[in-house]
Design a protein around this motif. Sequence first.
Motif, PDB file in Angstrom:
ATOM      1  N   ARG A 132      36.278  42.418  50.715  1.00  0.00           N
ATOM      2  CA  ARG A 132      34.860  42.109  50.536  1.00  0.00           C
ATOM      3  C   ARG A 132      34.049  42.556  51.753  1.00  0.00           C
ATOM      4  O   ARG A 132      32.959  43.082  51.613  1.00  0.00           O
ATOM      5  N   LYS A 164      31.574  45.653  42.011  1.00  0.00           N
ATOM      6  CA  LYS A 164      31.527  44.778  40.843  1.00  0.00           C
ATOM      7  C   LYS A 164      32.901  44.724  40.177  1.00  0.00           C
ATOM      8  O   LYS A 164      33.377  43.660  39.784  1.00  0.00           O
ATOM      9  N   GLU A 165      33.552  45.891  40.067  1.00  0.00           N
ATOM     10  CA  GLU A 165      34.873  45.959  39.461  1.00  0.00           C
ATOM     11  C   GLU A 165      35.882  45.169  40.296  1.00  0.00           C
ATOM     12  O   GLU A 165      36.700  44.422  39.771  1.00  0.00           O
ATOM     13  N   ASN A 224      35.207  42.674  42.302  1.00  0.00           N
ATOM     14  CA  ASN A 224      34.891  41.251  42.158  1.00  0.00           C
ATOM     15  C   ASN A 224      35.423  40.714  40.833  1.00  0.00           C
ATOM     16  O   ASN A 224      35.936  39.594  40.771  1.00  0.00           O
ATOM     17  N   THR A 225      35.305  41.514  39.769  1.00  0.00           N
ATOM     18  CA  THR A 225      35.780  41.114  38.456  1.00  0.00           C
ATOM     19  C   THR A 225      37.298  40.961  38.474  1.00  0.00           C
ATOM     20  O   THR A 225      37.855  40.002  37.942  1.00  0.00           O
ATOM     21  N   GLU A 226      37.977  41.892  39.121  1.00  0.00           N
ATOM     22  CA  GLU A 226      39.436  41.853  39.209  1.00  0.00           C
ATOM     23  C   GLU A 226      39.920  40.684  40.054  1.00  0.00           C
ATOM     24  O   GLU A 226      40.972  40.105  39.798  1.00  0.00           O
ATOM     25  N   SER A 227      39.152  40.313  41.072  1.00  0.00           N
ATOM     26  CA  SER A 227      39.579  39.234  41.970  1.00  0.00           C
ATOM     27  C   SER A 227      39.345  37.851  41.368  1.00  0.00           C
ATOM     28  O   SER A 227      39.866  36.879  41.852  1.00  0.00           O
ATOM     29  N   GLU A 228      38.558  37.792  40.323  1.00  0.00           N
ATOM     30  CA  GLU A 228      38.275  36.497  39.690  1.00  0.00           C
ATOM     31  C   GLU A 228      39.335  36.080  38.764  1.00  0.00           C
ATOM     32  O   GLU A 228      40.328  36.057  38.498  1.00  0.00           O
TER      33      GLU A 228
END
Length: 129
Positions: free
Chosen positions: A2, A122-123, A125-129
Amino acid sequence: ARTLLDSIRTELNDTKQAFESQVADFETTRGEFEQEIANLQSDLTKITKDRDAQVSALGSSQDEAADLKASLTKLNDELEDLRKRLAESEEGKSNVSAELEAKEADLASTRKDLSDAEATIKEANTESE
């Protein structure tokens, strides 16, 4: 990851702002050249009218004719100087326009890079969620 992405985003935003500032500077410079060209064209018109008026008065005495010829020569020299300055201003305007187009292309590329980086963030962040 991040922190790296935030660093990339900050750097891309800084680059984008720098390019936008340069584009604004080039627009200002182009406007100044356009104003200078308009002023030179106005001066050229005035000198041409003055020259034409003096040429029409050449029919008087010999002394007056000699004086008018000297004035005409001076006006023609000034006219030639104004033409040269006008040509230089036109060239400067063309150079500024070319540089502006190049900077706008760089800015578009930077915007695309920023958009790509934001999509990657964004990708991620989506993967880390």
